[in-house]
Design an enzyme around this catalytic site. Structure first.
Site, PDB file in Angstrom:
ATOM      1  N   SER A  49      -8.053  -6.993  11.110  1.00  0.00           N
ATOM      2  CA  SER A  49      -7.370  -7.322  12.189  1.00  0.00           C
ATOM      3  C   SER A  49      -6.197  -7.204  11.695  1.00  0.00           C
ATOM      4  CB  SER A  49      -8.042  -8.764  12.132  1.00  0.00           C
ATOM      5  OG  SER A  49      -8.812  -8.323  13.266  1.00  0.00           O
TER       6      SER A  49
ATOM      7  N   VAL B   6      -5.896   2.634   9.494  1.00  0.00           N
ATOM      8  CA  VAL B   6      -7.306   2.738   8.549  1.00  0.00           C
ATOM      9  C   VAL B   6      -8.295   3.362   9.923  1.00  0.00           C
ATOM     10  CG1 VAL B   6      -8.319   0.057   8.621  1.00  0.00           C
ATOM     11  CG2 VAL B   6      -9.179   1.497   6.691  1.00  0.00           C
ATOM     12  N   ASP B   7      -8.052   2.728  10.952  1.00  0.00           N
ATOM     13  CA  ASP B   7      -9.492   3.421  12.178  1.00  0.00           C
ATOM     14  C   ASP B   7      -9.088   5.280  11.441  1.00  0.00           C
ATOM     15  OD1 ASP B   7     -11.538   4.249  13.651  1.00  0.00           O
ATOM     16  OD2 ASP B   7     -10.845   2.836  15.645  1.00  0.00           O
TER      17      ASP B   7
ATOM     18  N   ASN C   3     -12.420  -0.562  17.225  1.00  0.00           N
ATOM     19  CA  ASN C   3     -11.628  -1.616  17.971  1.00  0.00           C
ATOM     20  C   ASN C   3     -13.170  -1.287  18.997  1.00  0.00           C
ATOM     21  OD1 ASN C   3     -11.495   0.744  20.266  1.00  0.00           O
ATOM     22  ND2 ASN C   3     -10.217   1.388  19.315  1.00  0.00           N
TER      23      ASN C   3
ATOM     24  N   VAL D 294      -2.090  -3.557  13.587  1.00  0.00           N
ATOM     25  CA  VAL D 294      -2.150  -4.047  14.515  1.00  0.00           C
ATOM     26  C   VAL D 294      -2.870  -4.776  15.867  1.00  0.00           C
ATOM     27  CG1 VAL D 294      -2.414  -2.319  16.819  1.00  0.00           C
ATOM     28  CG2 VAL D 294      -2.436  -1.269  14.852  1.00  0.00           C
TER      29      VAL D 294
HETATM   30  N1  AR6 Z   1      -6.677   2.334   3.814  1.00  0.00           N
HETATM   31  C1  AR6 Z   1      -7.057   0.985   3.905  1.00  0.00           C
HETATM   32  N2  AR6 Z   1      -6.164   0.291   4.616  1.00  0.00           N
HETATM   33  C2  AR6 Z   1      -5.550   1.148   5.198  1.00  0.00           C
HETATM   34  C3  AR6 Z   1      -5.433   2.301   5.505  1.00  0.00           C
HETATM   35  C4  AR6 Z   1      -6.330   2.820   4.608  1.00  0.00           C
HETATM   36  N3  AR6 Z   1      -5.644   4.668   4.074  1.00  0.00           N
HETATM   37  N4  AR6 Z   1      -4.748   2.705   6.302  1.00  0.00           N
HETATM   38  C5  AR6 Z   1      -4.300   1.417   7.070  1.00  0.00           C
HETATM   39  N5  AR6 Z   1      -4.697   0.921   6.375  1.00  0.00           N
HETATM   40  P1  AR6 Z   1      -5.074  -1.588  11.333  1.00  0.00           P
HETATM   41  P2  AR6 Z   1      -6.492  -3.837  12.816  1.00  0.00           P
HETATM   42  C6  AR6 Z   1      -4.396  -1.053   6.617  1.00  0.00           C
HETATM   43  O1  AR6 Z   1      -4.278  -1.587  11.714  1.00  0.00           O
HETATM   44  O2  AR6 Z   1      -5.116  -4.800  12.398  1.00  0.00           O
HETATM   45  C7  AR6 Z   1      -6.539   0.494  15.221  1.00  0.00           C
HETATM   46  O3  AR6 Z   1      -5.765   1.195  15.934  1.00  0.00           O
HETATM   47  C8  AR6 Z   1      -2.963  -1.898   7.485  1.00  0.00           C
HETATM   48  O4  AR6 Z   1      -1.790  -1.154   6.170  1.00  0.00           O
HETATM   49  O5  AR6 Z   1      -6.284  -0.058  10.213  1.00  0.00           O
HETATM   50  O6  AR6 Z   1      -8.152  -4.393  12.981  1.00  0.00           O
HETATM   51  C9  AR6 Z   1      -8.384   0.649  15.993  1.00  0.00           C
HETATM   52  O7  AR6 Z   1      -8.441   1.373  16.648  1.00  0.00           O
HETATM   53  C10 AR6 Z   1      -3.455  -3.125   7.325  1.00  0.00           C
HETATM   54  O8  AR6 Z   1      -3.761  -4.264   6.385  1.00  0.00           O
HETATM   55  O9  AR6 Z   1      -6.429  -2.442  11.457  1.00  0.00           O
HETATM   56  C11 AR6 Z   1      -8.252  -0.556  16.381  1.00  0.00           C
HETATM   57  O10 AR6 Z   1      -7.660  -1.033  18.014  1.00  0.00           O
HETATM   58  C12 AR6 Z   1      -5.008  -3.158   7.311  1.00  0.00           C
HETATM   59  O11 AR6 Z   1      -5.717  -1.854   7.055  1.00  0.00           O
HETATM   60  C13 AR6 Z   1      -6.514  -1.320  15.948  1.00  0.00           C
HETATM   61  O12 AR6 Z   1      -5.911  -0.720  15.018  1.00  0.00           O
HETATM   62  C14 AR6 Z   1      -5.971  -3.214   9.021  1.00  0.00           C
HETATM   63  O13 AR6 Z   1      -4.671  -2.911   9.984  1.00  0.00           O
HETATM   64  C15 AR6 Z   1      -7.325  -2.774  14.888  1.00  0.00           C
HETATM   65  O14 AR6 Z   1      -6.728  -3.636  14.663  1.00  0.00           O
END
Ligand code: AR6
Length: 179
Positions: free
Chosen positions: A125, A39-40, A30, A128
């Site tokens: 993206s 993933v973060d 973020n 979340v």
């Molecule tokens: N490896 C690969 N992909 C993953 C993993 C992993 N270990 N864990 C989750 N994903 P998101 P955003 C996938 O929500 O939408 C955070 O709180 C997940 O299933 O991680 O860009 C940040 O701090 C999805 O397909 O990122 C920001 O506030 C993809 O990664 C916000 O979320 C992205 O989901 C960013 O949201």
């Protein structure tokens, strides 16, 4: 699935980005670079607390949406983490597509500047931030494929997709890019 673009490969795998043995892994962060879920959270947990300290020291003002910053990678097998900030999906009329493309391009710029041969991306993206996976996947794959046609530096871009739905969607998009 592996496809060649220029002198480089684009690979799609189903899995966890924190275990990838590549030069750089990309985080979906973020704009406060404050950590979070998805993933973060997984990357910070796996890399260790030094990464958050480095972010606070080097980037106290955070990172604008559509851009990315680099840190070391702590306990991960990678050398660098690129913390990219994708847009929150707001229906498509708030420049989301340009911002998402720019987030990917910023990571590719960092990869070239830091002499990375291999980079792993998550689906930025689409968690979340609720960006529709089919639209985001199209931007991700086209932006990477376009860059790989012109760079000699990057030899492998691996998309590490966390669930079957996202993996299937990216696979279908990549297949349509081959015909
Ligand atoms: N490896 C690969 N992909 C993953 C993993 C992993 N270990 N864990 C989750 N994903 P998101 P955003 C996938 O929500 O939408 C955070 O709180 C997940 O299933 O991680 O860009 C940040 O701090 C999805 O397909 O990122 C920001 O506030 C993809 O990664 C916000 O979320 C992205 O989901 C960013 O949201």
């Amino acid at each position: 699935m592996i496809v060649q673009f220029g002198s480089a490969l684009v690979e799609l795998v189903l899995g966890d980005i924190t275990t990838q043995e590549v030069d750089a892994i990309v985080n979906a962060a973020n704009s406060y670079l404050a950590g979070g879920g998805g993933v973060d959270g997984a990357i910070h947990d796996a890399a260790g607390p030094e990464i958050m300290k480095e972010l606070q020291r080097r980037y106290p003002d955070g990172c604008p949406t559509g851009s990315a910053v680099a840190t070391t990678a702590g306990q991960l097998a990678a050398r660098h983490i690129f913390h990219a900030v994708g847009p929150v999906w707001q229906g498509g009329g708030k420049k989301e597509s340009q911002l998402l493309q720019s987030a990917y391009e910023s990571c590719l710029d960092l990869a070239e500047q830091l002499n990375c041969r291999s980079v792993a991306f998550p689906s930025i993206s689409t968690g979340v931030y609720r960006y529709p996976v089919d639209l985001a996947g199209e931007i991700a794959l086209r932006t990477v494929a376009t860059r790989l046609e012109s760079t000699q530096q990057i030899k492998l871009v691996r998309f590490v997709l966390f669930d079957q739905g996202t993996f299937g969607c990216y696979s279908r998009i990549l297949e349509t890019m081959l015909v």
